[in-house]
Design a protein around this motif. Structure first.
Motif, PDB file in Angstrom:
ATOM      1  N   SER A 169      -2.534   6.507   3.293  1.00 37.07           N
ATOM      2  CA  SER A 169      -1.264   5.837   3.576  1.00 37.07           C
ATOM      3  C   SER A 169      -1.273   5.181   4.948  1.00 37.07           C
ATOM      4  CB  SER A 169      -0.115   6.857   3.523  1.00 37.07           C
ATOM      5  OG  SER A 169      -0.126   7.600   2.324  1.00 37.07           O
ATOM      6  N   LEU A 170      -0.452   4.146   5.081  1.00 36.38           N
ATOM      7  CA  LEU A 170      -0.173   3.561   6.389  1.00 36.38           C
ATOM      8  C   LEU A 170       1.086   4.221   6.932  1.00 36.38           C
ATOM      9  CD1 LEU A 170      -0.764  -0.260   5.766  1.00 36.38           C
ATOM     10  CD2 LEU A 170      -2.310   1.367   6.855  1.00 36.38           C
ATOM     11  N   VAL A 171       1.052   4.602   8.199  1.00 39.72           N
ATOM     12  CA  VAL A 171       2.203   5.256   8.819  1.00 39.72           C
ATOM     13  C   VAL A 171       2.925   4.254   9.720  1.00 39.72           C
ATOM     14  CG1 VAL A 171       2.981   7.128  10.318  1.00 39.72           C
ATOM     15  CG2 VAL A 171       1.052   7.498   8.744  1.00 39.72           C
ATOM     16  N   GLU A 222      -4.526   7.333  -5.905  1.00 39.96           N
ATOM     17  CA  GLU A 222      -5.871   6.787  -5.830  1.00 39.96           C
ATOM     18  C   GLU A 222      -6.127   5.709  -6.881  1.00 39.96           C
ATOM     19  OE1 GLU A 222      -8.273  10.266  -6.123  1.00 39.96           O
ATOM     20  OE2 GLU A 222      -8.327  10.593  -3.959  1.00 39.96           O
ATOM     21  N   ASN A 223      -5.592   5.891  -8.112  1.00 44.05           N
ATOM     22  CA  ASN A 223      -5.848   4.885  -9.146  1.00 44.05           C
ATOM     23  C   ASN A 223      -4.814   3.761  -9.131  1.00 44.05           C
ATOM     24  OD1 ASN A 223      -3.536   5.845 -10.511  1.00 44.05           O
ATOM     25  ND2 ASN A 223      -4.745   7.209 -11.840  1.00 44.05           N
ATOM     26  N   GLY A 224      -3.851   3.837  -8.202  1.00 41.11           N
ATOM     27  CA  GLY A 224      -2.896   2.749  -8.024  1.00 41.11           C
ATOM     28  C   GLY A 224      -1.726   2.761  -8.977  1.00 41.11           C
ATOM     29  N   LYS A 225      -1.634   3.785  -9.827  1.00 42.50           N
ATOM     30  CA  LYS A 225      -0.522   3.817 -10.781  1.00 42.50           C
ATOM     31  C   LYS A 225       0.790   4.230 -10.122  1.00 42.50           C
ATOM     32  CE  LYS A 225      -3.408   4.554 -14.859  1.00 42.50           C
ATOM     33  NZ  LYS A 225      -3.718   5.425 -16.014  1.00 42.50           N
ATOM     34  N   ILE A 226       0.688   4.944  -8.998  1.00 46.01           N
ATOM     35  CA  ILE A 226       1.865   5.254  -8.192  1.00 46.01           C
ATOM     36  C   ILE A 226       1.648   4.680  -6.798  1.00 46.01           C
ATOM     37  CG2 ILE A 226       3.073   7.090  -6.936  1.00 46.01           C
ATOM     38  CD1 ILE A 226       2.995   8.810  -9.354  1.00 46.01           C
ATOM     39  N   THR A 227       2.600   3.877  -6.358  1.00 41.88           N
ATOM     40  CA  THR A 227       2.621   3.444  -4.970  1.00 41.88           C
ATOM     41  C   THR A 227       3.668   4.293  -4.270  1.00 41.88           C
ATOM     42  OG1 THR A 227       2.021   1.161  -5.546  1.00 41.88           O
ATOM     43  CG2 THR A 227       3.015   1.530  -3.384  1.00 41.88           C
ATOM     44  N   PRO A 285       0.845  -1.199   0.000  1.00 40.40           N
ATOM     45  CA  PRO A 285       0.000   0.000   0.000  1.00 40.40           C
ATOM     46  C   PRO A 285       0.883   1.252   0.000  1.00 40.40           C
ATOM     47  CG  PRO A 285       0.261  -0.784   2.230  1.00 40.40           C
ATOM     48  CD  PRO A 285       1.052  -1.737   1.353  1.00 40.40           C
ATOM     49  N   ASN A 286       0.259   2.409  -0.061  1.00 38.74           N
ATOM     50  CA  ASN A 286       1.005   3.643   0.145  1.00 38.74           C
ATOM     51  C   ASN A 286       1.429   3.696   1.607  1.00 38.74           C
ATOM     52  OD1 ASN A 286       0.517   4.840  -2.554  1.00 38.74           O
ATOM     53  ND2 ASN A 286      -1.612   4.884  -1.875  1.00 38.74           N
ATOM     54  N   MET A 287       2.679   4.085   1.840  1.00 37.52           N
ATOM     55  CA  MET A 287       3.201   4.052   3.209  1.00 37.52           C
ATOM     56  C   MET A 287       4.027   5.288   3.499  1.00 37.52           C
ATOM     57  SD  MET A 287       4.270   0.034   3.721  1.00 37.52           S
ATOM     58  CE  MET A 287       5.275  -0.105   2.240  1.00 37.52           C
ATOM     59  N   ILE A 316       5.995   5.452  -1.217  1.00 37.06           N
ATOM     60  CA  ILE A 316       6.645   5.211   0.074  1.00 37.06           C
ATOM     61  C   ILE A 316       7.396   6.498   0.388  1.00 37.06           C
ATOM     62  CG2 ILE A 316       8.276   3.864   1.412  1.00 37.06           C
ATOM     63  CD1 ILE A 316       7.753   1.504  -0.375  1.00 37.06           C
ATOM     64  N   ALA A 317       6.887   7.233   1.345  1.00 36.60           N
ATOM     65  CA  ALA A 317       7.498   8.505   1.719  1.00 36.60           C
ATOM     66  C   ALA A 317       8.181   8.355   3.067  1.00 36.60           C
ATOM     67  CB  ALA A 317       6.438   9.599   1.790  1.00 36.60           C
TER      68      ALA A 317
END
Length: 427
Positions: free
Chosen positions: A146-148, A120-125, A41-43, A127-128
């Motif tokens: 995002s998950l922190v 949102e459309n999943g084309k970029i995941t 997921p986005n993190m 990780i920041a």
């Protein structure tokens, strides 16, 4: 061409080689499970420098089929983001992009918003990573998607493990044919002086190796003096498993118990200079209960709050709440009535036949208890005036035993006066 820093050259490729962060990547832990399922997921990775955020992001990238892109928000712009999004749905990024955005707190709201559509459309995941509290510095719309994960300082023991691994890799790679011999006190000093930052420790190790001329047997020997110069920090006489460690902690507690603020702050400074945050926090919590105790019960809560803040901040900022906690404890009234009471009771448990629990105190919440006489004659204190009624609580064998003796301080004397009045013992 400039050589890549040692920390980057030996960066782990598997989670098992990563030191620290076991609360995230240990067996069965949440981040490890996510990575192993390869459903990323986005993190947002939040924590101090040199604790593995970039390393784990690289490991994640290697397991996905996505194209890895890296940006540092300190220097990147919206144009850089547009260049990345332009590659989406092309042969350059057929399965989307995994974007590792370092120091995201340096992106303004507009720059962070430019990522949202593609997150949102999943084309970029995404990780920041950030060294600042994400709930203060990251746009809420990005946070909500995002998950922190909070990354913690690496312990000196784990840093030593990383340093040993680095020595092995250097010996097998660019220093093949040489022996890198590092004294145990030098290794410990490099680990402790890094203050939880693996990258800093590895940079110091590399400086130490480069500064030593091999002897005739092709041995590169790193002693404590070399380690001090490489780390740019003098080694203190402090062995975490030896006499010096316990002597400083003993002097620290005795100075607080003796209400000497200057001595207590001095020994706190020694412990901070040695980077021993764990021992400081543990000892302060012990002191709050053992030496201040019931004379100022709020001290326990306040010290716990200072300790939690220190652990979250890490050194050097942790010195501030730690100093506050020490001065609070030094200047607080003192009482050891709690530890005296429990130690006396434990001594009786170990050395005396204390006897059975009185029948009226035994559990009566089951069928047949009354037939056994359990709980039958129990008097419920809340049914009586002042919520007190006299009855026996200690076993017969020690019925007159006194474990707790009120301390001679304002708080406990007030409590004693109250109970003497309620129990009719003030006459």
């Amino acid at each position: 061409m400039a050589k890549t820093p040692l920390a980057d050259r030996i960066r782990p490729n598997t989670l098992d080689d990563v030191v620290g962060q076991r609360h995230l990547i240990g067996e069965g832990k949440i981040l490890r499970n996510i990575i192993e399922k390869n459903e990323i997921p986005n993190m947002i990775f939040y924590g101090p420098s040199g604790v593995g955020k970039t390393t784990i992001a690289n490991i994640i990238a290697s397991r996905t089929g996505k194209t890895l892109k890296k940006l540092n928000a300190t220097t990147a712009s919206v144009t850089d983001i547009r260049d990345i999004t332009a590659s989406l749905d092309s042969f350059l990024a057929p399965d989307g992009v995994l974007l590792y955005l370092d120091e995201i707190q340096n992106f303004n709201k507009k720059q962070q918003q430019s990522l949202l559509e593609f997150m949102e459309n999943g084309k970029i995941t995404l990780i920041a990573s950030t060294t600042e509290n994400p709930y203060f510095y990251i746009y809420n719309a990005v946070l909500s998607r995002s998950l922190v994960f909070e990354f913690l300082d690496i312990s000196a023991d784990d840093i030593e493990t990383a340093l040993k691994r680095a020595v092995e890799i250097l010996s097998e790679d660019e220093y093949k044919g040489f022996t890198i011999d590092i004294d145990s006190d030098a290794l410990t000093h490099l680990a402790q002086s890094a203050n939880g930052d693996v990258r800093k420790a590895l940079n110091s190790l590399e400086a130490a190796v480069l500064s030593v001329t091999p002897d005739k047997d092709r041995v590169i020997h790193i002693d404590i003096e070399t380690a001090e110069e490489a780390a740019q920090k003098k080694s203190l006489k402090y062995d975490k498993d030896g006499d010096s460690h316990y002597n400083i902690l003993s002097a620290f507690q005795k100075s607080i118990r003796g209400s000497d603020p200057d001595a207590a702050i001095h020994y706190l400074a020694r412990l901070i200079a040695a980077g021993d945050l764990i021992s400081i926090c543990r000892r302060l919590q012990v002191i709050a209960a053992e030496d201040i105790g019931l004379a100022y019960p709020q001290a326990i809560s306040i010290v716990n709050a200072c300790v939690a803040m220190a652990e979250r901040l890490g050194l050097p900022e942790a010195r501030i709440p730690l100093a506050d906690a020490v001065i609070l404890l030094v200047t607080a009234p003192k009482s050891n009535s709690g530890i005296c009471a429990i130690d006396a009771a434990l001594s009786d448990i170990e050395h005396t036949d204390t006897g059975d629990i009185p029948k009226h105190l035994k559990d009566s919440h089951y069928g047949g208890s009354k037939k056994l006489g359990n709980g039958v004659e129990y008097k419920y204190p809340h049914s009586y005036e002042n919520h007190y009624v006299k009855q026996q609580y200690l076993p017969d064998n020690i019925v007159n035993k006194k474990y707790y003796k009120y301390g001679n301080n304002k708080t406990e004397m007030a409590e004693k006066a109250y109970w003497d009045r309620i129990k009719g013992e003030d006459k």
